[in-house]
Each structure stands twice: as structure tokens, then as C-alpha cells.
Design an enzyme around this catalytic site. Structure first.
Site, PDB file in Angstrom:
ATOM      1  CG  ASP A 170      -1.926   1.104   1.249  1.00 23.72           C
ATOM      2  OD1 ASP A 170      -1.649   2.143   0.629  1.00 23.72           O
ATOM      3  OD2 ASP A 170      -2.978   0.954   1.901  1.00 23.72           O
ATOM      4  CE  LYS A 195      -7.347   8.481   2.175  1.00 23.44           C
ATOM      5  NZ  LYS A 195      -6.904   7.181   2.593  1.00 23.44           N
TER       6      LYS A 195
HETATM    7  C1  LIG Z   1      -7.458   5.919   2.903  1.00 24.78           C
HETATM    8  C2  LIG Z   1      -6.589   4.743   2.817  1.00 24.78           C
HETATM    9  C3  LIG Z   1      -7.061   3.536   2.306  1.00 24.78           C
HETATM   10  C4  LIG Z   1      -8.495   3.346   1.893  1.00 24.78           C
HETATM   11  O1  LIG Z   1      -8.867   4.179   0.843  1.00 24.78           O
HETATM   12  P1  LIG Z   1     -10.348   4.793   0.654  1.00 24.78           P
HETATM   13  O2  LIG Z   1     -10.185   5.565  -0.592  1.00 24.78           O
HETATM   14  O3  LIG Z   1     -10.662   5.618   1.849  1.00 24.78           O
HETATM   15  O4  LIG Z   1     -11.282   3.636   0.517  1.00 24.78           O
HETATM   16  C5  LIG Z   1      -6.162   2.485   2.227  1.00 24.78           C
HETATM   17  N1  LIG Z   1      -4.886   2.610   2.635  1.00 24.78           N
HETATM   18  C6  LIG Z   1      -4.407   3.765   3.138  1.00 24.78           C
HETATM   19  C7  LIG Z   1      -2.984   3.843   3.576  1.00 24.78           C
HETATM   20  C8  LIG Z   1      -5.236   4.869   3.260  1.00 24.78           C
HETATM   21  O5  LIG Z   1      -4.751   6.001   3.775  1.00 24.78           O
END
Ligand SMILES: *Cc1c(COP(=O)(O)O)cnc(C)c1O
Length: 380
Positions: A170, A195
Site C-alpha cells: 500500500d 489522498k
Molecule cells: C485511505 C486509505 C485507504 C483506503 O482508501 P479509501 O479511498 O478511503 O477507501 C487504504 N490505505 C491507506 C494507507 C489509506 O490512507
């Protein structure tokens, strides 16, 4: 081509018919077919859509990948990856991960008899020690949320590959501008485009990016079968966001460094978690695998748990909100907000204190950000 150029040009050819310099929002569900069963390329927007495809063609090369798929949320993207596993499979996952990912693993996929072991992957022995005969997937998040732990991606991949695991990173906190996990051997990158890639707090989206054609085909099958692809408007907004990603990240990192240094020397601050500080345990690894240290940081003020909850509601420029990675600075109290879905005893075990405060440092003037935190800490 270098990153900032790629971000603006890749997959972004002007429209052949009209010359439109930006890919339009193709707000169409279905497409006319010249002959039955022989669409010109697009048939139905659950399967594929021109605006979505433009974003996928833009995003893949940014992660040095051949394939990208974009989803209606980051968690829809996580879900898509997990869909390719079966009852009886075992997953080794980092313990310090996004709260929603933890919830999806433990409260949805565990019900389907997919088994999870959560470990602190910054000690590589924990990864090798958790791998079993039925382990299929290694799930990493680095820098991690909310403690900014840094995992050595190359070394972790080497362990996963010895047991033929699929290794997913991730990469949301770092973005491809700061870190390229596929170049370090990972199989798949996950992004929450909500993000930094979107960058303006105006969409929710996700992406799954890989060089592995077989995995990509599987992911594409599930995306169409389940119907989790991103909408054309959301894709348009992410494409717009990515064009300024390099510029934004430079300012984000510069501001975060200034804020971390300010907090570190402040008498009311007990501990700062920021990989850019030389005292951070992951500093050397971060230096090796990241271009810069990102703009997420956490800290513990010298106060009671209750006081910490009041502090986060007292800033004027940092807005009290979940999420991260946008131009505007955000402040968050993980135990009651982003990580409320992680049980208190598990939070304690991971090291998420009840007075932990997480900052997503935006691109405002750093002097205003520091002044805001100063007036907050003066209240202790
Ligand atoms: C926000 C986030 C997610 C999930 O994404 P969404 O767009 O809110 O579903 C997964 N991993 C990380 C590190 C995040 O900050």
C-alpha cells in the site's frame, strides 16, 4: 521521461477528433456497436470507460508498471485484490495498517475463512516466522498508518518470494513520486487515490497497479464481475490532481519536515513519529527507498488522554477530519477517528497511544502551520 513530465503527458494524448487537450468526462453507460458482439473498444462502462482508461494509462507508468485499474474507493481496490484468494488461504499482513483495511480483513474476509496473521514487518524475522504452508499473500504498508513505521520493501519481498507469495505494498502515504515498490520487487501496488493523487479532498477512489499480466487479468475480471470501477467524473478529477503531484509533494515534504523539527524541540511534546527525523528507527531505510519522507507525521503531546482530545479540536488552520493527502492540513485523533475500528487492546499492542495525534501536513505556508500548532500546545 522524468516523473513530473510523465505525470502530465502519459496517457494524455489530445482528443483525435476535436483536439481537446484534456480527456473529457465520458458520461456514457453504453456504446454503439457497429455489428453485434463487436464493439469498437468500449461496450459498457462497468467494464471500461474512456475517462477511466485515460487515468489507468496515466497512473501505470508513474509506478513504472504496465497495468493499472482504478476503483470507486481505496477499499474497493483492496477488496479486489483479496477477491482473488480462496477459503483456506492465509495472509501475513503488517499490523500497523489503515484501519479500514484491517476491518475489511478481519470482519469481512475472515468470515470467508481467509486467515490473517498480523506482524510488525519492520523486524523481518516476524514475516518469515508467520509464513505457513497455506500463506499466499504478504500485505505491507510503508510508511505505515498512523505510526509511520518503515518496512524495508526489498528485504521483505525477498522473504515473500522464497515462499512464492504475492507481495502487495500500500503506497498511499508515499505516492509514486516518493517511492516505487514495483522497482523494489513487489508484485502489486495499492493506492487510495482519495489522498495525494487526487489531492484536493474532492473524490474517493483507489487503484491496483502491477506488471504481472496474469494478476492484472484476474483483477480486471473481478472489477467487472463485481462492478467496482471508478466513475468518469472521479477519474477526471484524479487526472487533474496528478498533474500537480510532483509540485505538491515537494511542498508537502518541505512543510512536514519543518513541522516535525518544530514538534521535536517543543517542551510539551513527548514523541514525534516522522521518518525524516534522524532519530526515527526507519530513517536509514526510508532514505534508501524513498525520494523524500512524505508529509504524514504523528506525535504524542505531554498531557492526559482527555486533554489530547481537546487539543485536536483547538487548531485553526489544521482541520479536524479523517483522511489525508490533500492541499489543506488536517489533524486527526487515530484512537477515536481513523483507527476506532481497531479494538483498543490491539491498538495498545501496536503502540497507538490514546493521546496520539496524526497530522496530514498540507501545502499552506509553513509559518502559519507552525504558529497554529504552537497555540495548540500552549493550551497544555
Ligand atoms: C485511505 C486509505 C485507504 C483506503 O482508501 P479509501 O479511498 O478511503 O477507501 C487504504 N490505505 C491507506 C494507507 C489509506 O490512507
Amino acid at each position: 521521461m522524468h516523473f513530473a513530465t510523465k505525470a502530465i503527458h502519459q496517457g494524455q494524448e489530445p482528443d483525435k477528433e476535436t483536439g481537446a487537450i484534456i480527456t473529457p468526462i465520458y458520461q456514457a453507460s453504453t456504446y454503439v456497436q457497429p455489428a453485434p458482439g463487436q464493439p469498437k473498444g468500449f461496450s459498457y462502462s462497468r467494464t471500461d470507460n474512456p475517462t477511466r482508461q485515460a487515468l489507468e494509462k496515466n497512473l501505470a507508468p508513474l509506478e513504472n508498471a504496465r497495468y493499472a485499474l482504478v476503483f470507486s474507493s481505496g477499499l474497493a481496490a483492496v477488496n479486489n485484490i483479496l477477491n482473488t484468494f480462496k477459503s483456506g488461504d492465509h495472509v501475513v499482513s503488517a499490523s500497523d495498517i489503515y484501519g479500514g483495511t484491517y476491518r475489511l480483513f478481519t470482519r469481512v474476509f475472515q468470515n470467508y475463512n481467509i486467515e490473517f496473521t498480523f506482524v510488525d514487518p519492520t523486524d523481518l524475522n516476524n514475516i518469515s516466522g508467520a509464513i505457513k504452508a497455506n500463506t499466499k499473500l504478504l500485505w505491507l504498508e510503508t510508511p505505515s498508518n498512523p505510526l509511520l513505521k518503515v518496512t524495508d520493501i526489498k528485504a521483505a519481498v525477498a522473504i515473500g518470494k522464497k515462499s512464492q507469495l504475492t507481495v502487495v505494498v500500500d503506497n498511499t502515504f508515499a505516492t509514486p513520486y516518493l517511492q516505487l515498490p514495483l522497482d523494489l520487487g513487489a508484485d502489486v501496488v495499492l493506492q487510495s487515490t482519495t489522498k495525494y493523487l487526487g489531492g484536493h479532498s474532492d473524490i474517493v477512489g483507489g487503484a491496483v497497479i502491477t506488471n504481472d499480466e496474469k494478476l492484472h487479468e484476474q483483477y480486471k475480471f473481478y472489477q467487472n464481475a463485481v462492478g467496482t470501477g471508478a466513475s468518469p467524473l472521479d477519474c477526471f478529477l484524479v487526472l487533474r490532481g496528478i498533474k500537480t503531484l510532483a509540485l505538491r509533494m515537494e511542498r508537502h515534504c518541505e512543510n512536514a519536515r519543518a513541522v516535525a523539527e518544530f514538534l521535536e524541540q517543543h517542551s510539551k511534546v513527548e514523541k514525534v513519529y516522522y521518518p525524516g527525523l534522524p532519530g526515527h528507527p526507519g530513517h536509514e531505510i526510508a532514505k534508501k527507498q524513498m525520494r523524500d519522507f512524505g508529509a504524514m507525521l504523528s506525535f504524542e503531546p505531554k498531557c492526559t488522554d482527555d486533554q489530547a482530545k481537546k487539543l485536536v479540536a483547538s487548531t485553526k488552520i489544521f482541520s479536524l477530519a479523517e483522511s489525508l493527502g490533500c492541499v489543506r492540513s488536517l489533524i486527526n485523533h487515530p484512537p477515536t477517528m481513523t483507527h476506532a475500528s481497531v479494538p483498543a487492546d490491539v491498538r495498545k499492542k501496536i503502540g497507538i497511544s490514546e493521546k496520539l495525534i496524526r497530522l496530514s501536513v498540507g501545502i499552506e505556508d509553513k509559518r502559519d502551520l507552525i504558529a497554529d500548532l504552537e497555540q495548540m500546545l500552549d493550551q497544555i
